[in-house]
Design a protein around this motif. Structure first.
Motif, PDB file in Angstrom:
ATOM      1  N   ARG A   1       7.023   4.153  -2.122  1.00 16.19           N
ATOM      2  CA  ARG A   1       7.161   5.423  -1.414  1.00 16.19           C
ATOM      3  C   ARG A   1       8.184   5.252  -0.278  1.00 16.19           C
ATOM      4  O   ARG A   1       9.000   6.092  -0.018  1.00 16.19           O
ATOM      5  CB  ARG A   1       5.800   5.810  -0.844  1.00 16.19           C
ATOM      6  CG  ARG A   1       5.634   7.294  -0.583  1.00 16.19           C
ATOM      7  CD  ARG A   1       4.203   7.573  -0.106  1.00 16.19           C
ATOM      8  NE  ARG A   1       3.215   7.136  -1.082  1.00 16.19           N
ATOM      9  CZ  ARG A   1       2.002   6.658  -0.760  1.00 16.19           C
ATOM     10  NH1 ARG A   1       1.656   6.515   0.499  1.00 16.19           N
ATOM     11  NH2 ARG A   1       1.154   6.306  -1.696  1.00 16.19           N
ATOM     12  N   ARG A   2       8.060   4.148   0.421  1.00 20.59           N
ATOM     13  CA  ARG A   2       9.021   3.799   1.472  1.00 20.59           C
ATOM     14  C   ARG A   2       9.496   2.385   1.198  1.00 20.59           C
ATOM     15  O   ARG A   2       8.704   1.537   0.774  1.00 20.59           O
ATOM     16  CB  ARG A   2       8.335   3.849   2.845  1.00 20.59           C
ATOM     17  CG  ARG A   2       8.591   5.165   3.564  1.00 20.59           C
ATOM     18  CD  ARG A   2       7.943   5.173   4.898  1.00 20.59           C
ATOM     19  NE  ARG A   2       6.490   5.271   4.742  1.00 20.59           N
ATOM     20  CZ  ARG A   2       5.662   5.499   5.746  1.00 20.59           C
ATOM     21  NH1 ARG A   2       6.121   5.623   6.964  1.00 20.59           N
ATOM     22  NH2 ARG A   2       4.359   5.588   5.549  1.00 20.59           N
ATOM     23  N   TRP A   3      10.735   2.151   1.450  1.00 22.23           N
ATOM     24  CA  TRP A   3      11.265   0.823   1.162  1.00 22.23           C
ATOM     25  C   TRP A   3      12.438   0.535   2.054  1.00 22.23           C
ATOM     26  O   TRP A   3      12.905   1.412   2.773  1.00 22.23           O
ATOM     27  CB  TRP A   3      11.668   0.726  -0.318  1.00 22.23           C
ATOM     28  CG  TRP A   3      12.918   1.471  -0.642  1.00 22.23           C
ATOM     29  CD1 TRP A   3      14.175   0.978  -0.685  1.00 22.23           C
ATOM     30  CD2 TRP A   3      13.039   2.864  -0.916  1.00 22.23           C
ATOM     31  NE1 TRP A   3      15.082   1.955  -0.971  1.00 22.23           N
ATOM     32  CE2 TRP A   3      14.406   3.136  -1.122  1.00 22.23           C
ATOM     33  CE3 TRP A   3      12.121   3.927  -1.020  1.00 22.23           C
ATOM     34  CZ2 TRP A   3      14.892   4.384  -1.410  1.00 22.23           C
ATOM     35  CZ3 TRP A   3      12.603   5.189  -1.317  1.00 22.23           C
ATOM     36  CH2 TRP A   3      13.965   5.424  -1.508  1.00 22.23           C
ATOM     37  N   LYS A   4      12.935  -0.699   1.966  1.00 24.44           N
ATOM     38  CA  LYS A   4      14.059  -1.108   2.811  1.00 24.44           C
ATOM     39  C   LYS A   4      14.880  -2.109   2.013  1.00 24.44           C
ATOM     40  O   LYS A   4      14.329  -2.970   1.311  1.00 24.44           O
ATOM     41  CB  LYS A   4      13.519  -1.750   4.095  1.00 24.44           C
ATOM     42  CG  LYS A   4      14.567  -2.215   5.030  1.00 24.44           C
ATOM     43  CD  LYS A   4      14.760  -1.273   6.188  1.00 24.44           C
ATOM     44  CE  LYS A   4      15.915  -1.796   7.025  1.00 24.44           C
ATOM     45  NZ  LYS A   4      16.516  -0.798   7.874  1.00 24.44           N
ATOM     46  N   LEU A   5      16.188  -1.955   2.130  1.00 22.35           N
ATOM     47  CA  LEU A   5      17.091  -2.814   1.389  1.00 22.35           C
ATOM     48  C   LEU A   5      17.801  -3.763   2.351  1.00 22.35           C
ATOM     49  O   LEU A   5      18.303  -3.338   3.389  1.00 22.35           O
ATOM     50  CB  LEU A   5      18.134  -1.917   0.701  1.00 22.35           C
ATOM     51  CG  LEU A   5      18.652  -2.336  -0.662  1.00 22.35           C
ATOM     52  CD1 LEU A   5      17.522  -2.581  -1.644  1.00 22.35           C
ATOM     53  CD2 LEU A   5      19.599  -1.256  -1.189  1.00 22.35           C
TER      54      LEU A   5
ATOM     55  N   HIS B   1       0.828  -1.217   0.000  1.00 23.00           N
ATOM     56  CA  HIS B   1       0.000   0.000   0.000  1.00 23.00           C
ATOM     57  C   HIS B   1       0.856   1.257   0.000  1.00 23.00           C
ATOM     58  O   HIS B   1       0.334   2.359  -0.074  1.00 23.00           O
ATOM     59  CB  HIS B   1      -0.924  -0.006   1.225  1.00 23.00           C
ATOM     60  CG  HIS B   1      -0.179  -0.036   2.519  1.00 23.00           C
ATOM     61  ND1 HIS B   1       0.324   1.077   3.098  1.00 23.00           N
ATOM     62  CD2 HIS B   1       0.171  -1.076   3.310  1.00 23.00           C
ATOM     63  CE1 HIS B   1       0.959   0.738   4.215  1.00 23.00           C
ATOM     64  NE2 HIS B   1       0.887  -0.563   4.361  1.00 23.00           N
ATOM     65  N   ASP B   2       2.176   1.101   0.077  1.00 22.36           N
ATOM     66  CA  ASP B   2       3.075   2.247   0.193  1.00 22.36           C
ATOM     67  C   ASP B   2       3.759   2.528  -1.148  1.00 22.36           C
ATOM     68  O   ASP B   2       4.974   2.560  -1.233  1.00 22.36           O
ATOM     69  CB  ASP B   2       4.123   1.942   1.274  1.00 22.36           C
ATOM     70  CG  ASP B   2       4.128   3.002   2.354  1.00 22.36           C
ATOM     71  OD1 ASP B   2       3.296   3.914   2.253  1.00 22.36           O
ATOM     72  OD2 ASP B   2       4.968   2.907   3.270  1.00 22.36           O
ATOM     73  N   VAL B   3       2.990   2.677  -2.207  1.00 26.31           N
ATOM     74  CA  VAL B   3       3.588   2.874  -3.539  1.00 26.31           C
ATOM     75  C   VAL B   3       2.923   4.070  -4.229  1.00 26.31           C
ATOM     76  O   VAL B   3       1.792   4.437  -3.912  1.00 26.31           O
ATOM     77  CB  VAL B   3       3.404   1.622  -4.431  1.00 26.31           C
ATOM     78  CG1 VAL B   3       4.129   0.435  -3.854  1.00 26.31           C
ATOM     79  CG2 VAL B   3       1.932   1.315  -4.642  1.00 26.31           C
ATOM     80  N   ASP B   4       3.656   4.692  -5.169  1.00 25.46           N
ATOM     81  CA  ASP B   4       3.099   5.739  -6.028  1.00 25.46           C
ATOM     82  C   ASP B   4       3.079   5.210  -7.452  1.00 25.46           C
ATOM     83  O   ASP B   4       4.089   4.694  -7.942  1.00 25.46           O
ATOM     84  CB  ASP B   4       3.976   6.990  -5.979  1.00 25.46           C
ATOM     85  CG  ASP B   4       3.877   7.680  -4.627  1.00 25.46           C
ATOM     86  OD1 ASP B   4       2.750   7.744  -4.096  1.00 25.46           O
ATOM     87  OD2 ASP B   4       4.928   8.125  -4.095  1.00 25.46           O
ATOM     88  N   LEU B   5       1.958   5.360  -8.132  1.00 20.83           N
ATOM     89  CA  LEU B   5       1.909   5.028  -9.553  1.00 20.83           C
ATOM     90  C   LEU B   5       2.508   6.207 -10.309  1.00 20.83           C
ATOM     91  O   LEU B   5       2.119   7.349 -10.081  1.00 20.83           O
ATOM     92  CB  LEU B   5       0.460   4.812 -10.002  1.00 20.83           C
ATOM     93  CG  LEU B   5      -0.237   3.598  -9.410  1.00 20.83           C
ATOM     94  CD1 LEU B   5      -1.653   3.497  -9.932  1.00 20.83           C
ATOM     95  CD2 LEU B   5       0.530   2.333  -9.746  1.00 20.83           C
TER      96      LEU B   5
END
Lengths: 345, 291
Positions: A337-341, A278-282
């Motif tokens: 939008r937010r992520w983790k590596l 749910h934390d994404v931008d198209l």
């Protein structure tokens, strides 16, 4: 009462159930031990209770080393998943049991025992049922009696082993709220075991995520959800999507294409990208994650779209509002939008 | 149209596993006939023979000195053997059901041993152990303790034969109940004894009573093992079953059946109590525990 678990190791028949676990439980907090089955969470709880003895390590109650103390000496309240009420005793007798078995010198007079039991019955909202037997109550009521019985001995620590595990979903939600209220009112240091992340996130002050006999992360529900420190925690708490990526030139690449995310301080080479659906931008840009829609399902108020990214057949999920026009398309491009590596395994 | 509908409804009410009335009644009839011939007829015969010479003769036979001694001995043996087996049975099933240890399967097999050994053999084992040619017999005798042909031998043989009854009844029951209640009691501050008396024992009391009942019936009725070790000294080491056999061999059928009717009565009382227990506390008695 503050509880400190120090480098505890537990083996059952040489099979390790806990490896070198340390955990500080603050006085008065409500902490959840969360993990899949076999993660050692129940073992840790039973070690704190004294129902199991550690193979190595120590457990402190306040400043006192409780490792060698018996379960009776530790003065804990334990609530079992299957209630473990004494079936041949009435509800009142069940609640007063812990006081009645005390040695004469510390046992309150019988009138006092009765008064306290009735008070607790009132606290768990079961007044009027004192003469019933456990098998005449519903599951939710039984678990409340079990809690009242555990509270009767004024325990230093309250320990609950999957307390709502045997109840149906609606009763479980109700009891969850109610347990929080009781905790706020009585202020007992409380440790509870659960495999239900929603329960842990909603109920606890802090949670301790466990996997394969180790503690993965300890923190407030928000910290653990927003800043997971391991791939396991990211995958276990909440929804997640993951994708193998390559770090190069301070950028992330998928299938030879830059996706528009900075690498930060990650080392060059293979890595794994985690993000929440749910934390994404198209976006309509070249530097994005683009994929072919394989399935799209509507789940309540959102549409969950499964995308195949690149040519390698990696599947990820993203959530769209259910009436978003992009839900009709066969190709989508987006950027987390937010992520983790995390390093590649 | 209406008729077919009605028939269809009637058909649907019959469960698929039920049989036609003819089959039902034939099967029931066979079972009843079998029971009458094998069980009821002998039972009737026992009581009929006991009273064939009148009520006076019946009570006279029971009042005889040897008969009285046999009744007293039987009661005494049961009064010693049954409580001991309750203690052993409780200890064994507690250990087996509540703890994990090596050799558990072997212990369970060992408890079953008396069921698979002929009672005569178990009697003979005690003769070998305590007889004149053995090591233990003369040793004990030098301290004035007679085992064979005396009360201790009879009690030992009876304990051996009836050993499994209490344990076999309690093991599945206690395994089924698990250790949750005990852990709860301990966490509430109860010590081991309090936990046993206030939690474990009440949880198994009906199962225990059931086991005691079966154990007692067998203890009073045991013939083979006791016959070997008792020496059948009239008025001293003859229990009721032995006395019955001796009277019968002496063609004193009326007296034999008078005593036998007492044993039969004991069996009937046991049966009634057992059924009552099963009916009232079926779920608190281990399933399949009957022997």
């Amino acid at each position: 009462m503050e509880v400190r678990v120090q480098n505890v190791r537990k083996e059952f028949d040489r099979f390790p159930a806990l490896h070198d676990v340390s955990l500080d439980i603050h006085s008065g907090e409500l902490i959840a031990l969360l993990g899949p089955s076999g993660s050692g969470k129940t073992t840790l709880l039973r070690l704190i209770a004294g129902l199991e003895m550690p193979t190595q390590g120590k457990i402190f109650f306040g400043d006192v080393d409780a490792s060698e103390k018996s379960v009776q000496e530790r003065n804990i309240g334990f609530v079992f998943q299957h209630y473990a009420l004494f079936r041949h005793m009435t509800i009142l007798e069940n609640i007063s049991f812990g006081l009645k078995v005390r040695p004469r010198s510390t046992r309150p007079p019988s009138g006092e025992i009765r008064r306290r039991a009735m008070e607790l019955l009132d606290l768990v909202q079961l007044s009027g049922l004192e003469k019933r037997y456990p098998n005449q109550l519903s599951g939710g009521q039984r678990q409340r009696v079990a809690l009242a019985r555990a509270l009767a001995i004024e325990p230093a620590v309250l320990l609950l082993d999957e307390p709502f595990g045997a109840l149906d979903a609606q009763v479980r939600r109700e009891l969850r709220k109610w347990l929080r209220e009781i905790h706020d009112r009585t202020g007992h240091t409380t440790v509870f075991v659960t495999h239900d992340q929603e329960e842990a996130l909603e109920l606890s002050d802090r949670l301790c995520v466990m996997s394969q006999g180790k503690i993965e992360q300890v923190g407030t529900p928000d910290t653990v959800y927003d800043y997971p420190t391991s791939p396991f925690v990211f995958g276990f708490i909440g929804e997640s999507s993951t994708l193998p990526v390559v770090v190069e030139n301070n950028e992330l690449w998928v299938g030879g294409r830059a996706i528009g995310l900075p690498a930060g301080d990650a080392k060059p080479g293979n890595a794994r990208l985690f993000f929440r659906p749910h934390d994404v931008d198209l976006i309509e840009a070249d530097a994005s994650l683009a994929g072919v829609v394989t399935t799209a399902r509507r789940v309540g108020g959102t549409r969950r779209v499964e995308l195949e990214i690149g040519g390698a057949g990696h599947l990820v999920e993203v959530d769209l509002p259910f009436d978003h026009p992009a839900g009709e398309k066969t190709r989508l491009s987006f950027r987390p939008r937010r992520w983790k590596l995390f390093p590649a395994e | 149209m209406a008729a077919t509908k009605l028939r269809a409804r009637v058909h649907r009410r019959v469960s698929p596993t039920s049989e036609s009335p003819l089959v039902q009644w034939t099967l029931i009839g066979i079972a009843l006939l079998f029971m009458a011939v094998i069980l009821l007829l002998p039972l009737y015969a026992v009581f009929h023979e006991a009273f064939v010479k009148g009520v006076g003769a019946f009570f006279a036979a029971l009042g005889e000195r040897d008969a009285q001694a046999a009744i007293r001995l039987t009661l005494l043996v049961a009064a010693i053997a049954v409580p001991l087996n309750v203690v052993f049975g409780l200890a064994a099933s507690w250990a087996i059901a509540k703890f994990e240890f090596k050799g558990k399967a072997f212990l369970i097999t060992l408890i079953d041993l008396p069921f698979s050994v002929s009672p005569v053999i178990s009697g003979l084992v005690y003769v070998l152990l305590f007889g004149a040619g053995s090591f233990l017999g003369p040793f004990l005798k030098s301290y004035g303790i007679e085992v064979l042909f005396a009360l201790p031998g009879i009690v030992l043989a009876t304990i051996f034969v009836t050993f499994p009854f209490v344990a076999r009844e309690l093991i599945p029951l206690m395994q089924d109940q698990g250790t949750g209640d005990e852990e709860a009691a301990l966490s509430l501050g109860a010590n081991g004894w309090q936990t046993f008396w206030r939690v474990t024992l009440p949880n198994i009391k009906w199962g225990l009573l059931y086991g005691v009942l079966l154990c007692n019936a067998r203890a009073m009725g045991e013939f083979g093992a006791v016959a070997v070790v008792s020496g059948k000294i009239r008025g001293q080491t003859t229990t009721m079953p032995l006395q019955v056999e001796m009277l019968y061999n002496e063609y004193n059928a009326a007296a034999a059946f008078a005593l036998a009717s007492l044993l039969a009565l004991l069996a009937l009382v046991t049966l009634v109590l057992k059924t009552a227990l099963e009916w009232r506390f079926g779920d608190e008695i281990a399933a399949g525990g009957g022997h």
